[in-house]
Design a protein around this motif. Structure first.
Motif, PDB file in Angstrom:
ATOM      1  N   ASN A  17       2.627   1.891  -3.371  1.00 64.20           N
ATOM      2  CA  ASN A  17       1.773   2.237  -4.508  1.00 64.20           C
ATOM      3  C   ASN A  17       0.999   3.539  -4.333  1.00 64.20           C
ATOM      4  OD1 ASN A  17       2.547   0.072  -6.033  1.00 64.20           O
ATOM      5  ND2 ASN A  17       0.967  -1.254  -5.207  1.00 64.20           N
ATOM      6  N   ARG A  18       0.875   4.009  -3.125  1.00 66.38           N
ATOM      7  CA  ARG A  18       0.154   5.269  -2.880  1.00 66.38           C
ATOM      8  C   ARG A  18       1.167   6.373  -2.627  1.00 66.38           C
ATOM      9  NH1 ARG A  18      -5.289   5.089  -0.899  1.00 66.38           N
ATOM     10  NH2 ARG A  18      -4.938   7.331  -0.913  1.00 66.38           N
ATOM     11  N   GLN A  19       1.167   7.354  -3.465  1.00 70.59           N
ATOM     12  CA  GLN A  19       2.115   8.457  -3.325  1.00 70.59           C
ATOM     13  C   GLN A  19       1.552   9.619  -2.511  1.00 70.59           C
ATOM     14  OE1 GLN A  19       5.214   8.113  -4.260  1.00 70.59           O
ATOM     15  NE2 GLN A  19       4.691   6.075  -5.017  1.00 70.59           N
ATOM     16  N   ASP A  20       0.251   9.586  -2.206  1.00 70.96           N
ATOM     17  CA  ASP A  20      -0.378  10.711  -1.512  1.00 70.96           C
ATOM     18  C   ASP A  20      -0.449  10.529   0.003  1.00 70.96           C
ATOM     19  OD1 ASP A  20      -2.148   8.616  -1.735  1.00 70.96           O
ATOM     20  OD2 ASP A  20      -3.905   9.901  -1.937  1.00 70.96           O
ATOM     21  N   LEU A  54       0.825  -1.208   0.000  1.00 65.00           N
ATOM     22  CA  LEU A  54       0.000   0.000   0.000  1.00 65.00           C
ATOM     23  C   LEU A  54       0.858   1.257   0.000  1.00 65.00           C
ATOM     24  CD1 LEU A  54      -2.965   1.287   0.605  1.00 65.00           C
ATOM     25  CD2 LEU A  54      -2.039   1.440   2.905  1.00 65.00           C
TER      26      LEU A  54
END
Length: 91
Positions: free
Chosen positions: A55-58, A52
């Motif tokens: 893959n999540r840049q925010d 997670l």
């Protein structure tokens, strides 16, 4: 005080958890298998968290997720130790 501290770590005076289950093979096996599966589930969770986070840049605070993963691994290790204490009284 010295006698208390030396007697505290003698494992001969403690009983393994298998005694509480009266060494019934089905009951001991149930606890060993269930704690083993719980351990595997706990050890799989940090990989999901790592997936997670990568893959999540925010995500604002990524380090918190790594610390949470370390906490989950330590929780799984306690279940692994529980499997060991079924037969050996290391508390």
């Amino acid at each position: 005080m010295l006698e208390l501290s030396t007697n505290l770590f003698l494992i001969e005076q403690y009983a393994p958890h298998g005694n509480c289950y009266l060494w019934q093979p089905k009951l001991v096996g149930l606890h060993a298998v269930s704690d083993g599966l719980i351990t595997l589930a706990y050890y799989a969770l940090p990989f999901s968290i790592l997936y997670l986070v990568r893959n999540r840049q925010d995500l604002p605070f990524k380090n918190i997720f790594f610390l949470f993963g370390a906490f989950i691994i330590s929780c799984g290790t306690t279940h692994l130790m529980e499997v060991f204490t079924l037969w050996y009284p290391f508390y």
